[in-house]
Motif scaffolding. Sequence first.
Motif, PDB file in Angstrom:
ATOM      1  N   UNK A 161       0.831  -1.216   0.000  1.00 49.41           N
ATOM      2  CA  UNK A 161       0.000   0.000   0.000  1.00 49.41           C
ATOM      3  C   UNK A 161       0.860   1.258   0.000  1.00 49.41           C
ATOM      4  N   UNK A 162       2.143   1.138   0.399  1.00 49.39           N
ATOM      5  CA  UNK A 162       3.021   2.308   0.393  1.00 49.39           C
ATOM      6  C   UNK A 162       3.191   2.881  -1.021  1.00 49.39           C
ATOM      7  N   UNK A 163       2.979   2.084  -2.032  1.00 48.72           N
ATOM      8  CA  UNK A 163       3.065   2.583  -3.413  1.00 48.72           C
ATOM      9  C   UNK A 163       2.071   3.708  -3.636  1.00 48.72           C
ATOM     10  N   UNK A 164       0.931   3.602  -2.953  1.00 44.88           N
ATOM     11  CA  UNK A 164      -0.102   4.643  -3.066  1.00 44.88           C
ATOM     12  C   UNK A 164       0.047   5.682  -1.957  1.00 44.88           C
ATOM     13  N   UNK A 165       0.292   5.207  -0.735  1.00 43.16           N
ATOM     14  CA  UNK A 165       0.288   6.097   0.435  1.00 43.16           C
ATOM     15  C   UNK A 165       1.451   7.074   0.418  1.00 43.16           C
ATOM     16  N   UNK A 166       2.649   6.598   0.081  1.00 41.14           N
ATOM     17  CA  UNK A 166       3.841   7.451   0.162  1.00 41.14           C
ATOM     18  C   UNK A 166       3.774   8.677  -0.749  1.00 41.14           C
ATOM     19  N   UNK A 167       3.391   8.536  -2.039  1.00 39.34           N
ATOM     20  CA  UNK A 167       3.255   9.752  -2.857  1.00 39.34           C
ATOM     21  C   UNK A 167       2.203  10.722  -2.316  1.00 39.34           C
ATOM     22  N   UNK A 168       1.102  10.167  -1.789  1.00 40.44           N
ATOM     23  CA  UNK A 168       0.057  11.022  -1.218  1.00 40.44           C
ATOM     24  C   UNK A 168       0.594  11.785  -0.008  1.00 40.44           C
ATOM     25  N   UNK A 169       1.322  11.080   0.871  1.00 40.80           N
ATOM     26  CA  UNK A 169       1.898  11.730   2.051  1.00 40.80           C
ATOM     27  C   UNK A 169       2.930  12.775   1.654  1.00 40.80           C
ATOM     28  N   UNK A 170       3.729  12.471   0.638  1.00 41.56           N
ATOM     29  CA  UNK A 170       4.737  13.426   0.166  1.00 41.56           C
ATOM     30  C   UNK A 170       4.089  14.714  -0.317  1.00 41.56           C
TER      31      UNK A 170
END
Length: 271
Positions: free
Chosen positions: A173-182
Motif C-alpha cells: 500500500x506504500x506505493x499509493x500512500x507514500x506519494x500522497x503523504x509526500x
Amino acid sequence: MFTHAATLIAHATADGGAEFHGPSVNEFFPEVLFDAFGVVPITRIHLIQFLATLAVVLIFWLGTRRMKVVPGRFQSLVEMGLDFVRVNIGEDLLGKKDAQRFLPILTTMFFMILFMNITGIIPFLNIAGTSIIAVPLTLAIVSYVTFIYAGIKKSPKNFFKNALFPSGVPWPIYIIVTPIELISTFIIRPVTLTLRLLMNMMVGHLLLVLFFAATQFFVVDLGGWWTLLGAGSLAFGFVFTLFEILVAVLQAYVFALLTAVYIQLAVAEEH
C-alpha cells in the motif's frame, strides 16, 4: 432581477455619460514610488507593510517597556493578546514545554498577519499588506521550515521515514500512500497556507472597493433616484467592513493555529 438592474444601470450610464469603474487586480500591482537603496522598488503596498510592522513593534514596546505587577489598561490589553496566542494556540496544541519553544514564531505570525490584514479597512490605506503574495509566501516558508526543524529535532533519523511511511500500513500500500503523504505533507501545506491568506484578503479588498465605488457612482455620477441604490451599496459596504475585521482576525488565528498543528504533528511521539 439582477439582469434587469444591470440593464437599467447600463442605460443610465449610456444616457448620462457617466462610467462605472469597478475594482481590478491591477490594484495589487501599484506603481513604483521610489527605489530603496537604488535597487529595491517600493510601492504603496510596501509602505503599508512597513507601517503595519512599525505599529506592531511600537505597540508591544510601549506595552512592555515598564511592566507593573498591577498592570494598567494598555499593559493589560497587550498581555491579553500575548496570552491568547500562548494559551489558545501554543499550549492547547503543543503543551507548555513545546509551546515555550515555538511561542516567538507563533506570536510573531499572529500579530504580523493581524496588523497587515487590518490595514485593508483603515481609511487612506484601504488595502491589506498581506494581499500581495510576498508576505503570505514568506510566512508559509517560515512555517514550513519550522515544522521540518521541529520534526528533525525530535527524531533526526525517523522523521521523514515516519512521515512518508506511516506505521501499520501493509508494504504494497506504500506505493499509493507514500506519494500522497509526500504531496500532502511537504507540498500542499505551504501552498494552502499561502493561498488561503492571500485569496481571502484579495477578495475582501475587491468587494469593499466594489461597494464603495458603486456608492460613489450612484450618488455622485448618476444622482436622482439612483441615490437609493447608493444608500444600499453603502450599507452593504459598512456591513462588509465589519465582516472584514472578523476575517482579518480569523485569518491570523487560522495561520498561526495551522502552524502549531503542523509542529504538533512533527513532534508527536511516533516521530
